[in-house]
Design a protein around this motif. Structure first.
Motif, short mmCIF file in Angstrom:
data_model
loop_
_atom_site.label_atom_id
_atom_site.label_comp_id
_atom_site.label_asym_id
_atom_site.label_seq_id
_atom_site.Cartn_x
_atom_site.Cartn_y
_atom_site.Cartn_z
N VAL A 72 0.84 -1.20 0.00
CA VAL A 72 0.00 0.00 0.00
C VAL A 72 0.88 1.25 0.00
N ALA A 76 0.72 4.15 -2.64
CA ALA A 76 0.07 5.38 -2.17
C ALA A 76 1.03 6.57 -2.13
N SER A 79 1.78 8.21 -5.43
CA SER A 79 0.52 8.79 -5.93
C SER A 79 0.21 10.11 -5.22
N MET A 80 0.46 10.17 -3.92
CA MET A 80 0.20 11.39 -3.16
C MET A 80 1.05 12.54 -3.69
N ILE A 598 -10.89 6.02 0.18
CA ILE A 598 -9.54 5.53 -0.13
C ILE A 598 -8.54 6.15 0.84
N ALA A 599 -8.68 7.46 1.09
CA ALA A 599 -7.76 8.16 1.99
C ALA A 599 -7.83 7.58 3.40
N SER A 601 -8.62 4.55 4.18
CA SER A 601 -7.99 3.22 4.14
C SER A 601 -6.47 3.35 4.21
N VAL A 602 -5.92 4.33 3.47
CA VAL A 602 -4.48 4.55 3.52
C VAL A 602 -4.05 5.02 4.91
#
Length: 626
Positions: A72, A76, A79-80, A598-599, A601-602
């Motif tokens: 993850v 992630a 991507s951020m 999604i945020a 979950s991260v």
């Protein structure tokens, strides 16, 4: 030592501050003796000197669960950064609206977002500050050599009382003289205003009846905070105008007054930082520290009669043990209040601790650790520069954009990186000036323990963010007000009131603005669910189901993070109206809800890593409670 091992040592908690790895009750000299004992194992030394609770939990870093989390992170984190960069690209429709706020950068093809005045001031003055860091210790050596005719490079392992008093006298004398020169260069003729405030505060502590000192100290210093703000630094022109109106009865035009012109002329000699009142708030904390330390020293019966070795006091003893009665002199007071390395931004050190370190050099001051600390500062500065070249969040916020023109993901990530910019712009000056103090022979507390992305608890965040201020608040506000207890409804109500009073002062101390008061009260409001959850779901009741308890805590931590982000965005970034506009843009479309899920979950995965970092520290005998 390989490059990777050295990098790990740079980012070790012991490099950041020995207070994080050694109990405050343990003299660091004893730690050095244990470390030098080849017969003692590392585990024995930790058990002997840390005095920290240990943990029996096994490491989860190499479990299938965490390998999933690593995946993850790999997806992630890039991507951020990409989402924030995408919102800052030159091809974005809004780019032309804020481009004029950007400055030429040193990374090819990119400009830098140096719109924040605090960071821009630090960035532009780094060469001069670097020269000062070198010059100041050299001047001290020259002063000691010429005036005292001694070599200040060495010190006996156990100096005599006479040698300790001589060291205090030589360091305090130099600090006093340099302080006067320093504020004259910084504030010009306004240095007189600073010295007058210091003198009046000293009179409050030393001339008023003893029982009146605490209340008078708080009234005077809070009054100074308001007066500095309302009178905008007491401009000589404004003072002259008031005097002229009084002398002339308001019948003569002040524009022709030589008195007013003279005041205007004095204001033109404002030094390098003419607006001295902006950074005077940090000095107010030192004024309160001196007065209350002096007040408590008058009742020495409240202290243990056990004789302590003054050359190897623990950090806790340095703070709590009163200085000698003669140490509370005006010279030492000014030297402390305007100690050059810590004058502008801190970190905050108490008067007792300062005097103790003047008399006896702290054993925690080691050249190798100071070098690693300097490298860590340089890496943080490099990280800030790189982010400002690729993420223009501050410039975007400055031109007040229509937030609806950004996607929900961009709005979330721009807000997230804005918090990181705030964190870094405060971390850098704090660490720079602490580095200067370390080089000069004073070890103040470190202000920031965790990265802003490594906080999930509101209470823990308060303990780890501006830690020296947190410790100051505990000593001078929280404990005198009675601390906190939730044993009964009455105790709980009193404890909440204590927190409200503490954070009201904290907010007013930062700046006298409504949004900061709202920030302070929001912090208290967001603490309540966490404290309630801790009482309703104590860990001991979940010993048989540790995984379920960890998962439940993780869900609560995600909610906590969202609340903390909200409070800090209101207080230090966009304000209430700006945050409302951003939230409206996020939830305007269904995609906003999807991204928020999604945020979260991260964040859940990130919190699991935060939990394990703290468990790893506990396995080493370190429990920072944040």
């Amino acid at each position: 030592m390989g490059a990777f091992s050295f990098l790990r040592s740079v980012y070790d908690l012991d490099t950041l501050d020995t207070r994080f790895t050694v109990s405050s009750n343990t003299p660091y000299k004893a730690v050095i003796e244990a470390r030098d004992d080849a017969a003692a194992s590392s585990k024995e030394r930790a058990a002997k000197w840390n005095s920290r609770p240990s943990s029996s939990s096994k490491s989860r870093w190499h479990t299938p669960e965490f390998y999933l989390y690593y995946l993850v992170f790999v997806i992630a984190m890039p991507s951020m950064f990409w989402i924030a960069y995408d919102a800052s690209k030159t091809t974005h429709p809004n780019y032309r609206n804020y481009e004029h706020y950007l400055s030429p950068g040193w990374i090819p093809g990119r400009k830098i977002d140096a719109t924040d005045s605090q960071y821009r001031t630090l960035r532009n003055n780094i060469p001069y500050l670097g020269a000062l860091v070198v010059l100041h210790p050299l001047l001290r050596i020259l002063y000691n050599t010429v005036v005292y005719r001694i070599n200040s490079g060495g010190q006996a392992s156990r100096p005599t009382l006479e040698e300790a008093d001589r060291r205090l006298n030589q360091r305090a004398s130099f600090d006093f003289g340099f302080a006067i020169i320093y504020i004259l260069a910084l504030h010009g003729v306004s240095a007189v205003k600073v010295l007058i405030i210091l003198y009046l505060n000293y009179q409050v502590a030393t001339t008023l009846p003893r029982k009146s000192v605490p209340v008078a100290t708080w009234v005077f210093n809070i009054g100074i905070l308001f007066a500095n703000e309302l009178c905008k630094g007491y401009k000589f022109k404004d003072i002259a105008s008031i005097l002229w109106a009084f002398l002339s009865g308001g019948l003569i035009d002040e524009s022709n007054s030589s008195l007013v012109n003279w005041g205007r002329w004095l204001d033109s000699y404002g030094g390098l930082m003419s607006r001295w009142e902006i950074l005077f708030n940090i000095t107010v904390l030192r004024l309160i520290s001196f007065n209350l330390d002096y007040y408590w020293s008058l009742d020495r019966r409240s202290y243990s009669p056990v004789e302590l070795d003054p050359s190897s006091l623990s950090e806790k003893d340095r703070v709590s043990t009163p200085a000698q009665s003669g140490d509370y002199s005006f010279r030492n007071y000014v030297a402390y209040a305007i100690y050059a390395p810590l004058y502008l931004t801190g970190p905050i050190i108490t008067f007792n601790d300062y005097i103790s370190q003047l008399r006896y050099k702290s054993a925690s001051l080691e050249l190798s650790r100071t070098i690693r600390y300097g490298i860590r500062f340089a890496l943080a500065l490099f990280a800030m520069e790189v982010i400002l070249h690729y993420d223009y969040v501050q410039a975007i916020a400055k031109f007040s954009p229509r937030w609806a023109e950004y996607t929900a993901a961009q709005l979330c990530l721009l807000s997230y990186f804005n918090l990181h910019m705030i964190w870094l712009k405060l971390l850098l000056p704090w660490r720079f000036f602490r580095l200067w103090a370390l080089i000069d022979g004073i070890d103040p507390p470190e202000n920031i323990i965790r990265c802003v992305s490594n906080n999930w608890s509101t209470l823990g965040f308060w303990r780890s963010w501006h830690r020296s201020f947190y410790r100051w608040s505990l000593r001078y506000i929280y404990v005198p007000l009675g601390g906190s207890s939730f044993a009964s409804a009455r105790d709980a109500a009193r404890s909440v009131l204590t927190y409200v009073l503490v954070f009201t002062f904290v907010a007013l101390w930062h700046d006298i603005q409504l949004r900061l008061l709202i920030w302070g009260w929001l912090i208290v409001f967001f603490m309540l669910p966490e404290m309630a959850a801790g009482s309703l779901f104590p860990k001991r009741r979940w010993d048989a189901r540790p995984t379920a308890y960890r998962t439940m805590c993780c869900v609560g931590a995600v909610v906590n993070i969202l609340m903390m982000m909200t409070a800090n965005l209101v207080g230090f970034a966009f304000g209430v109206d700006g945050l409302r506009a951003i939230l409206a843009g996020i939830f305007e479309h269904f995609s906003g809800y999807v991204f928020l899920a999604i945020a979260c979950s991260v964040l859940f995965v990130g919190v699991q890593a935060m939990f394990e970092i703290r468990e790893s520290e506990i396995r080493r005998g370190i429990n920072l409670k944040c």
